[in-house]
Design a protein around this motif. Structure first.
Motif, mmCIF file in Angstrom:
data_model
loop_
_atom_site.group_PDB
_atom_site.id
_atom_site.type_symbol
_atom_site.label_atom_id
_atom_site.label_comp_id
_atom_site.label_asym_id
_atom_site.label_seq_id
_atom_site.Cartn_x
_atom_site.Cartn_y
_atom_site.Cartn_z
ATOM 1 N N THR A 111 1.821 -44.553 -11.335
ATOM 2 C CA THR A 111 0.356 -44.588 -11.307
ATOM 3 C C THR A 111 -0.206 -43.245 -10.864
ATOM 4 O O THR A 111 -1.151 -42.722 -11.475
ATOM 5 C CB THR A 111 -0.137 -45.712 -10.376
ATOM 6 N N GLN A 118 -4.538 -37.119 -15.858
ATOM 7 C CA GLN A 118 -5.901 -37.284 -16.369
ATOM 8 C C GLN A 118 -6.843 -36.213 -15.831
ATOM 9 O O GLN A 118 -7.977 -36.101 -16.275
ATOM 10 C CB GLN A 118 -6.445 -38.673 -15.981
ATOM 11 N N GLU A 131 -12.796 -41.279 -9.881
ATOM 12 C CA GLU A 131 -13.362 -42.347 -10.694
ATOM 13 C C GLU A 131 -12.403 -43.532 -10.790
ATOM 14 O O GLU A 131 -12.802 -44.679 -10.643
ATOM 15 C CB GLU A 131 -13.698 -41.818 -12.110
ATOM 16 N N ALA A 132 -11.136 -43.253 -11.035
ATOM 17 C CA ALA A 132 -10.148 -44.318 -11.169
ATOM 18 C C ALA A 132 -9.949 -45.072 -9.848
ATOM 19 O O ALA A 132 -9.801 -46.290 -9.824
ATOM 20 C CB ALA A 132 -8.808 -43.757 -11.656
ATOM 21 N N SER A 134 -12.138 -45.484 -7.603
ATOM 22 C CA SER A 134 -13.387 -46.196 -7.287
ATOM 23 C C SER A 134 -13.555 -47.476 -8.095
ATOM 24 O O SER A 134 -14.385 -48.310 -7.758
ATOM 25 C CB SER A 134 -14.586 -45.288 -7.541
ATOM 26 N N GLU A 135 -12.768 -47.631 -9.140
ATOM 27 C CA GLU A 135 -12.880 -48.825 -10.000
ATOM 28 C C GLU A 135 -12.274 -50.049 -9.307
ATOM 29 O O GLU A 135 -11.402 -49.938 -8.470
ATOM 30 C CB GLU A 135 -12.151 -48.593 -11.330
ATOM 31 N N ASN A 136 -12.750 -51.214 -9.734
ATOM 32 C CA ASN A 136 -12.194 -52.476 -9.224
ATOM 33 C C ASN A 136 -10.946 -52.839 -9.944
ATOM 34 O O ASN A 136 -10.734 -52.801 -11.042
ATOM 35 C CB ASN A 136 -13.209 -53.613 -9.338
#
Length: 136
Positions: A111, A118, A131-132, A134-136
């Motif tokens: 991961t 990215q 951003e990743a 911060s995602e659920n």
């Protein structure tokens, strides 16, 4: 290593076994290492038996055994109807736990590698990793 007729001070015991003096004290507090008598000067006096036991504990800790598991393994020496089969079972259960942790670590590694890949534009104000995460 200084040895005084088969006995050791706490510092000497720590040095001989490769653990810190505070660790010796901690193992005494936990009951893994018997609290010993004191010298006339008030210092603990340890024997070769303590050296052997502390080396065993240290090696178990290096292999990731918990204090409870170590206590169970030490009972084999106490003559309380423990068998090698029980020690093998404890060790096999511990191995399974280690293998699961390795698997989890490999997933984390993959991961993190994807997240880093990215992030090509290092000057961008928008960070794909943030951003990743911060995602659920």
């Amino acid at each position: 290593m200084p040895k005084l007729s088969g006995t050791y001070s706490r510092g000497q015991l720590a040095e001989v076994t490769g653990v810190k003096s505070e660790t010796v004290r901690y193992y005494e507090k936990c009951g893994l290492l018997a609290v010993t008598a004191r010298s006339a000067g008030g210092h603990r006096i340890y024997s070769e038996g303590h050296v052997k036991r502390l080396q065993f504990i240290r090696r178990c800790r290096e292999l990731g055994f918990s204090l409870g598991e170590i206590e169970g393994l030490l009972e084999l020496d106490s003559g309380e109807d423990k068998t090698c089969e029980q020690v093998r079972h404890t060790t096999a259960v511990h191995l399974k736990d280690v293998q699961e942790k390795i698997s989890d670590l490999k997933k984390m590694e993959a991961t993190l590698a994807v997240l880093i890949s990215q992030c090509d534009d290092l000057s961008s104000p928008i960070c794909p990793i943030i951003e990743a995460l911060s995602e659920n």
